[in-house]
Design a protein around this motif. Structure first.
Motif, PDB file in Angstrom:
ATOM      1  N   VAL A 107       0.820  -1.201   0.000  1.00 45.05           N
ATOM      2  CA  VAL A 107       0.000   0.000   0.000  1.00 45.05           C
ATOM      3  C   VAL A 107       0.860   1.260   0.000  1.00 45.05           C
ATOM      4  O   VAL A 107       0.415   2.331  -0.420  1.00 45.05           O
ATOM      5  CB  VAL A 107      -0.953  -0.015   1.214  1.00 45.05           C
ATOM      6  N   PHE A 108       2.097   1.146   0.474  1.00 45.24           N
ATOM      7  CA  PHE A 108       2.992   2.302   0.499  1.00 45.24           C
ATOM      8  C   PHE A 108       3.645   2.549  -0.867  1.00 45.24           C
ATOM      9  O   PHE A 108       4.186   3.637  -1.103  1.00 45.24           O
ATOM     10  CB  PHE A 108       4.099   2.094   1.543  1.00 45.24           C
ATOM     11  N   ASP A 109       3.607   1.552  -1.756  1.00 42.58           N
ATOM     12  CA  ASP A 109       4.328   1.661  -3.020  1.00 42.58           C
ATOM     13  C   ASP A 109       3.432   1.722  -4.249  1.00 42.58           C
ATOM     14  O   ASP A 109       3.847   2.256  -5.280  1.00 42.58           O
ATOM     15  CB  ASP A 109       5.281   0.469  -3.185  1.00 42.58           C
ATOM     16  N   ARG A 110       2.237   1.181  -4.153  1.00 44.59           N
ATOM     17  CA  ARG A 110       1.419   1.112  -5.363  1.00 44.59           C
ATOM     18  C   ARG A 110       0.736   2.436  -5.648  1.00 44.59           C
ATOM     19  O   ARG A 110       0.613   3.302  -4.775  1.00 44.59           O
ATOM     20  CB  ARG A 110       0.394  -0.008  -5.248  1.00 44.59           C
ATOM     21  N   PHE A 111       0.275   2.549  -6.893  1.00 49.62           N
ATOM     22  CA  PHE A 111      -0.424   3.768  -7.313  1.00 49.62           C
ATOM     23  C   PHE A 111      -1.871   3.719  -6.820  1.00 49.62           C
ATOM     24  O   PHE A 111      -2.518   2.681  -6.862  1.00 49.62           O
ATOM     25  CB  PHE A 111      -0.392   3.876  -8.841  1.00 49.62           C
ATOM     26  N   ALA A 112      -2.359   4.854  -6.376  1.00 47.99           N
ATOM     27  CA  ALA A 112      -3.720   4.976  -5.825  1.00 47.99           C
ATOM     28  C   ALA A 112      -3.954   3.916  -4.758  1.00 47.99           C
ATOM     29  O   ALA A 112      -4.805   3.040  -4.914  1.00 47.99           O
ATOM     30  CB  ALA A 112      -4.762   4.870  -6.942  1.00 47.99           C
ATOM     31  N   PRO A 113      -3.218   3.961  -3.655  1.00 46.82           N
ATOM     32  CA  PRO A 113      -3.274   2.876  -2.668  1.00 46.82           C
ATOM     33  C   PRO A 113      -4.617   2.723  -1.981  1.00 46.82           C
ATOM     34  O   PRO A 113      -5.004   1.635  -1.591  1.00 46.82           O
ATOM     35  CB  PRO A 113      -2.185   3.269  -1.666  1.00 46.82           C
ATOM     36  N   LEU A 114      -5.353   3.819  -1.854  1.00 41.87           N
ATOM     37  CA  LEU A 114      -6.626   3.753  -1.149  1.00 41.87           C
ATOM     38  C   LEU A 114      -7.793   3.476  -2.079  1.00 41.87           C
ATOM     39  O   LEU A 114      -8.947   3.487  -1.650  1.00 41.87           O
ATOM     40  CB  LEU A 114      -6.865   5.075  -0.395  1.00 41.87           C
ATOM     41  N   GLY A 115      -7.476   3.257  -3.356  1.00 36.78           N
ATOM     42  CA  GLY A 115      -8.529   2.944  -4.316  1.00 36.78           C
ATOM     43  C   GLY A 115      -9.376   4.129  -4.709  1.00 36.78           C
ATOM     44  O   GLY A 115     -10.394   3.978  -5.377  1.00 36.78           O
ATOM     45  N   ARG A 116      -8.957   5.316  -4.325  1.00 36.73           N
ATOM     46  CA  ARG A 116      -9.736   6.507  -4.672  1.00 36.73           C
ATOM     47  C   ARG A 116      -9.503   6.861  -6.140  1.00 36.73           C
ATOM     48  O   ARG A 116      -8.572   6.400  -6.778  1.00 36.73           O
ATOM     49  CB  ARG A 116      -9.310   7.682  -3.784  1.00 36.73           C
ATOM     50  N   HIS A 118      -8.368   8.910  -9.325  1.00 35.24           N
ATOM     51  CA  HIS A 118      -7.125   9.648  -9.534  1.00 35.24           C
ATOM     52  C   HIS A 118      -7.159  10.315 -10.904  1.00 35.24           C
ATOM     53  O   HIS A 118      -7.891   9.894 -11.805  1.00 35.24           O
ATOM     54  CB  HIS A 118      -5.932   8.697  -9.448  1.00 35.24           C
ATOM     55  N   SER A 119      -6.353  11.347 -11.041  1.00 38.32           N
ATOM     56  CA  SER A 119      -6.276  12.065 -12.307  1.00 38.32           C
ATOM     57  C   SER A 119      -5.071  11.582 -13.107  1.00 38.32           C
ATOM     58  O   SER A 119      -4.197  10.876 -12.600  1.00 38.32           O
ATOM     59  CB  SER A 119      -6.150  13.573 -12.050  1.00 38.32           C
ATOM     60  N   PHE A 120      -5.043  11.983 -14.360  1.00 38.60           N
ATOM     61  CA  PHE A 120      -3.913  11.618 -15.209  1.00 38.60           C
ATOM     62  C   PHE A 120      -2.637  12.284 -14.729  1.00 38.60           C
ATOM     63  O   PHE A 120      -1.538  11.720 -14.867  1.00 38.60           O
ATOM     64  CB  PHE A 120      -4.209  12.019 -16.662  1.00 38.60           C
ATOM     65  N   GLU A 121      -2.761  13.470 -14.170  1.00 37.53           N
ATOM     66  CA  GLU A 121      -1.581  14.159 -13.649  1.00 37.53           C
ATOM     67  C   GLU A 121      -0.986  13.397 -12.467  1.00 37.53           C
ATOM     68  O   GLU A 121       0.232  13.340 -12.308  1.00 37.53           O
ATOM     69  CB  GLU A 121      -1.935  15.590 -13.234  1.00 37.53           C
ATOM     70  N   ASP A 122      -1.829  12.813 -11.633  1.00 42.40           N
ATOM     71  CA  ASP A 122      -1.322  11.984 -10.533  1.00 42.40           C
ATOM     72  C   ASP A 122      -0.559  10.778 -11.078  1.00 42.40           C
ATOM     73  O   ASP A 122       0.503  10.411 -10.560  1.00 42.40           O
ATOM     74  CB  ASP A 122      -2.482  11.516  -9.652  1.00 42.40           C
ATOM     75  N   LEU A 123      -1.127  10.169 -12.106  1.00 41.30           N
ATOM     76  CA  LEU A 123      -0.449   9.033 -12.728  1.00 41.30           C
ATOM     77  C   LEU A 123       0.871   9.458 -13.352  1.00 41.30           C
ATOM     78  O   LEU A 123       1.868   8.724 -13.297  1.00 41.30           O
ATOM     79  CB  LEU A 123      -1.365   8.411 -13.779  1.00 41.30           C
ATOM     80  N   TYR A 124       0.902  10.657 -13.941  1.00 34.09           N
ATOM     81  CA  TYR A 124       2.127  11.143 -14.574  1.00 34.09           C
ATOM     82  C   TYR A 124       3.216  11.396 -13.539  1.00 34.09           C
ATOM     83  O   TYR A 124       4.397  11.079 -13.769  1.00 34.09           O
ATOM     84  CB  TYR A 124       1.827  12.419 -15.365  1.00 34.09           C
ATOM     85  N   LYS A 125       2.854  11.952 -12.388  1.00 32.33           N
ATOM     86  CA  LYS A 125       3.839  12.157 -11.318  1.00 32.33           C
ATOM     87  C   LYS A 125       4.402  10.811 -10.832  1.00 32.33           C
ATOM     88  O   LYS A 125       5.605  10.688 -10.585  1.00 32.33           O
ATOM     89  CB  LYS A 125       3.202  12.912 -10.152  1.00 32.33           C
TER      90      LYS A 125
END
Length: 369
Positions: A107-116, A118-125
């Motif tokens: 959960v500390f390493d994966r993307f969108a750990p809380l399942g909320r 997310h935007s494309f900009e978050d994915l890009y970061k």
């Protein structure tokens, strides 16, 4: 004094606990249990072009085949691989998101750990943290590193990024070649139109005046006039001889008529060459202008066609290539996180912070006393 020292040490024990012990314990918990294994796939490539000069080292070795590094294409490939467009291509059908948001990842390493959401900009970061590009400025070799939580994902995304880099360089080459050849072809088309127009104008003028080449026709006319003049001179000499020796000779009248006829013919032929508005000399100026325009247009056409061939050769000569030096490897062991190193680094940093804070607190207490 001893009491104040004991009091100071007593205050520093909770500080040591919060600054050193607890962070170290948390790092042991994270690196020992929660941190997911990270697999790194690396590849190396260089963009080569026949038009570039090598700098040193491996660049000289690469240039032994007739190629050197091409700087502009290298930077273009790097910028594209780190761009949002590259991420969008990788994330087609949510491939990238699914690979880095799997439940098997910590959960500390994966993307969108809380399942909320997310935007494309978050994915890009997040993407920029997993893809790293380094360039050796001396040899122009680019190293591409992709971090993933499975070996297959690491090598798969690395391979896709390399293919994108190759496509980017190829697109730049194709666009450059098309621009170079299109400009040269436009020059040829313009030159062909001007040459055709000049040749048509010259042909129309020849048909209108009934003259192919005034200079050549004038030369023929002058040659004919010269022959008539020779014949006139011979007739007049014969006429003078007859009048001098046989004044009653009936040939005198015949020769006199012939001489007058030859003189009139000479005047008419001279009039065709020069002397009136329809003469060859008056038509020569306009003909010469049209002829020179036609010749100039033909030379421009030949020059434009030569430039077009040079542009095609230049386009082929400036072709850039993505040359893979090291293909993406399939990692068989997780290189990150470095667990013991992370725990030890946390402990050392905690000690350093505790020492600094302790010195500050001791100084403040001593100054207060």
């Amino acid at each position: 004094m001893k009491k104040s020292l004991k009091a100071s040490l007593g205050k520093m024990r909770p500080l040591f606990l919060f600054v050193v012990v607890i962070p170290t314990a948390l790092s042991m918990l994270y690196f020992g249990i929660f941190a997911s294994d990270v697999y790194i796939s690396e590849s190396q490539f260089v963009v080569r072009s026949p038009d570039s000069q090598p700098s040193s080292g491996l660049g000289v070795l690469l240039n032994s085949t007739g190629f050197g590094s091409s700087g502009d294409e290298i930077y273009a490939a790097q910028e594209y691989m780190l761009s949002r467009d590259a991420l969008a291509a990788l994330n087609h059908d949510n491939d990238f998101t699914e690979a880095y948001a799997a439940q098997s990842i910590s959960v500390f390493d994966r993307f969108a750990p809380l399942g909320r959401s997310h935007s494309f900009e978050d994915l890009y970061k997040y993407y920029k943290k997993k893809v790293e590009i380094q360039q050796d400025t001396t040899s122009s070799i680019v190293t591409l590193s992709v971090r993933a939580f499975t070996p297959k994902d690491a090598v798969r995304f690395n391979e896709q990024l390399l293919e994108m880099a190759e496509a980017t360089v190829n697109n730049l080459n194709e666009r450059g070649r098309q621009d170079l050849i299109r400009f040269a072809q436009r020059e040829v088309n313009d030159a062909q139109a001007k040459s055709k127009s000049a040749a048509l104008a010259l042909s129309v003028y020849r048909n209108q005046v009934g003259v192919v080449d005034p200079e050549k026709q004038a030369t023929v006319q002058l040659q004919m006039i010269s022959k008539i003049q020779d014949e006139l001179i011979a007739t007049r000499m014969q006429l003078r001889e007859l009048r001098a020796y046989t004044p009653q000779n009936p040939q005198i009248e015949v020769l006199d008529v012939r001489a007058k006829g030859l003189a009139r013919e000479i005047d008419e032929q001279l009039g065709l060459v020069a002397g009136n508005r329809k003469s060859l000399s008056s038509r020569a100026a306009e003909y010469q202008r049209l002829y020179l325009e036609s010749q100039f247009a033909d030379k421009n056409l030949a020059s434009a066609m030569a430039s077009l061939e040079d542009a095609r050769n230049e386009a082929r000569r400036k072709q850039a290539y993505v040359e893979r030096i090291v293909s993406p490897n399939l990692p068989d062991d997780a290189l990150e996180p470095r667990r013991l190193r992370g725990i030890f680094a946390t402990f050392i940093r905690g000690l350093a912070a505790w020492a600094i804070i302790s010195m500050l607190i001791a100084g403040m207490l001593e100054h207060r006393d």
